[in-house]
Structures are given as structure tokens and as C-alpha cells.
Design a protein around this motif. Structure first.
Motif, mmCIF file in Angstrom:
data_model
loop_
_atom_site.group_PDB
_atom_site.id
_atom_site.type_symbol
_atom_site.label_atom_id
_atom_site.label_comp_id
_atom_site.label_asym_id
_atom_site.label_seq_id
_atom_site.Cartn_x
_atom_site.Cartn_y
_atom_site.Cartn_z
ATOM 1 N N ILE A 5 3.195 2.655 0.437
ATOM 2 C CA ILE A 5 2.796 1.447 0.753
ATOM 3 C C ILE A 5 3.829 0.506 1.555
ATOM 4 C CG2 ILE A 5 2.031 -0.849 -0.022
ATOM 5 C CD1 ILE A 5 0.478 0.779 -2.385
ATOM 6 N N TRP A 94 -3.138 -5.177 3.014
ATOM 7 C CA TRP A 94 -2.537 -3.931 2.932
ATOM 8 C C TRP A 94 -1.603 -3.844 1.802
ATOM 9 C CZ3 TRP A 94 -3.968 0.477 4.918
ATOM 10 C CH2 TRP A 94 -4.935 0.360 5.935
ATOM 11 N N ARG A 95 -1.426 -5.068 1.154
ATOM 12 C CA ARG A 95 -0.748 -5.204 -0.012
ATOM 13 C C ARG A 95 -1.422 -4.612 -1.284
ATOM 14 N NH1 ARG A 95 1.248 -10.706 1.871
ATOM 15 N NH2 ARG A 95 3.224 -10.130 2.779
ATOM 16 N N PRO A 97 -2.824 -1.675 -3.071
ATOM 17 C CA PRO A 97 -2.647 -0.160 -3.062
ATOM 18 C C PRO A 97 -3.940 0.558 -2.577
ATOM 19 C CG PRO A 97 -1.706 -0.982 -4.969
ATOM 20 C CD PRO A 97 -2.589 -2.110 -4.413
ATOM 21 N N TRP A 100 -4.595 1.932 1.023
ATOM 22 C CA TRP A 100 -3.665 3.136 1.671
ATOM 23 C C TRP A 100 -4.643 4.211 1.137
ATOM 24 C CZ3 TRP A 100 0.211 2.330 4.914
ATOM 25 C CH2 TRP A 100 0.647 0.896 5.027
ATOM 26 N N GLY A 117 -3.262 2.374 7.945
ATOM 27 C CA GLY A 117 -2.116 1.638 7.650
ATOM 28 C C GLY A 117 -0.974 1.965 8.419
#
Length: 194
Positions: A5, A94-95, A97, A100, A117
Motif C-alpha cells: 500500500i 487509497w489508505r 487496505p 488494493w 492503485g
């Protein structure tokens, strides 16, 4: 691509600062993207940030289904407020998890979350360079984002079925700065000037 990530926040801040410094007089200036003036590049950044925010959230719909090549994007009257807001939302999405993992969609293409991502990071790095170069600003991308973009573009360049979204690779010496090598892999000439 990317197996970890990556926090998009530092790179979105870099690009937001570049956009904030754009003057109204620069909106019609040429960019390294042949069909885009600065205003179109900024419009593309607004649109891609919304699309990849929603791709991270797995909130599929109009933003994630639209092919970015169907029309030349443009900015609206509130773009100076809208861009940093959607960048913040993009980074926050996108923080998570879960962004992803699994499958998602962007640009009308279904793809794994990790690939989406990686594409989002690459878009921010390369278009940050485009914007900086078009407006005569210094550009220092987030180091982690630059590394991720280079890895993504290198893998795409080596793929037998190189995606059509990239222009032909511009040869850059192996000893050139990582940013120049990344830009070359994206199909841009690092020496481009308006």
C-alpha cells in the motif's frame, strides 16, 4: 506493479501545490500532452482523481466507467477548490487496505485493485511533471510515488502487449535521474519545454 500500500497523500500534495500556482494566463499554455492545454490537463486531473477515488472505494459508476479518451477534459469555474478536495478524497480512499485488493474499474476497464492503485500513482507522478513543465515550475515528486511509477512504467514497457495508453518509449540513458527515466518510459521527452 506494487505489492504494498502506498500513501498517495504526499504526491497529491505536490500536484495540488503545482496547480495552486497556475495563473489564469497559463491556462491556455501548451503541455507535453499534445492535445491538452494546461486547462485540459487540470480538468483531466480532476476527473482522474474522482475516478480513482471511486475505484478505490469500489463505488463503480459514471466516474469509473468513462473512458478518459472520449472527450478533451476541461476545468469548471470552481476547479481551484475542487481539485485539492478531490485529491484529499483520493488519498484517503487509497489508505484503506481494501482498496488494493479484489477487482475494481477505472476508465471503463476492470482491473485488480493493486493495478488501479499503481495507475493512480503513475498518473499523479507523470501529470505532475506535465503540469510543472508546462508552467515553468520546479518539480520534486514524492520519492516513493516516483519509484512506484517507474516500476509500473518499466513493467508496462517490457510487456509484449504494451498498453496503447502510453506513447512510444523515449530512450533515456541508464544513468539519467529517475524522474527522466520515468518520463521517458511514459512516452515523453524529458527535455520538453513549451
Amino acid at each position: 506493479m506494487t505489492d504494498t500500500i502506498l500513501d498517495l497523500g504526499p504526491q497529491t500534495l505536490v500536484v495540488a501545490r503545482l496547480a495552486e500556482a497556475v495563473t489564469d494566463e497559463q491556462l491556455s499554455a501548451a503541455t507535453p500532452c499534445p492535445d491538452y492545454a494546461v486547462r485540459h490537463l487540470l480538468g483531466h486531473l480532476v476527473g482522474l482523481a474522482a475516478a480513482f477515488r471511486d475505484a478505490a472505494r469500489k463505488d463503480l459508476g459514471a466516474t469509473t466507467d468513462t473512458n478518459p479518451n472520449t472527450a478533451v477534459p476541461d476545468i469548471g469555474p470552481g476547479w481551484r477548490e475542487e481539485l485539492p478536495k478531490v485529491f484529499d478524497e483520493l488519498a484517503e480512499a487509497w489508505r484503506d487496505p481494501d482498496a488494493w485488493t479484489g477487482m475494481t474499474r477505472a476508465g471503463g476497464v476492470d482491473l485488480p485493485g493493486a493495478v488501479a492503485g499503481a495507475v493512480a500513482v503513475d498518473e499523479l507522478v507523470v501529470h505532475g511533471w506535465d503540469l510543472a513543465r508546462a508552467t515553468g515550475q520546479e518539480y520534486v515528486p514524492d520519492p516513493a510515488a516516483l519509484e512506484a511509477s517507474y516500476g509500473f512504467l518499466r513493467a508496462a514497457a517490457e510487456a509484449p502487449d504494451r498498453p496503447a495508453i502510453f506513447g512510444p518509449v523515449v530512450p533515456v540513458p541508464d544513468g539519467a535521474p529517475l524522474l527522466d527515466r520515468t518520463v521517458g518510459l511514459s512516452g515523453r521527452a524529458p527535455e520538453w519545454r513549451p
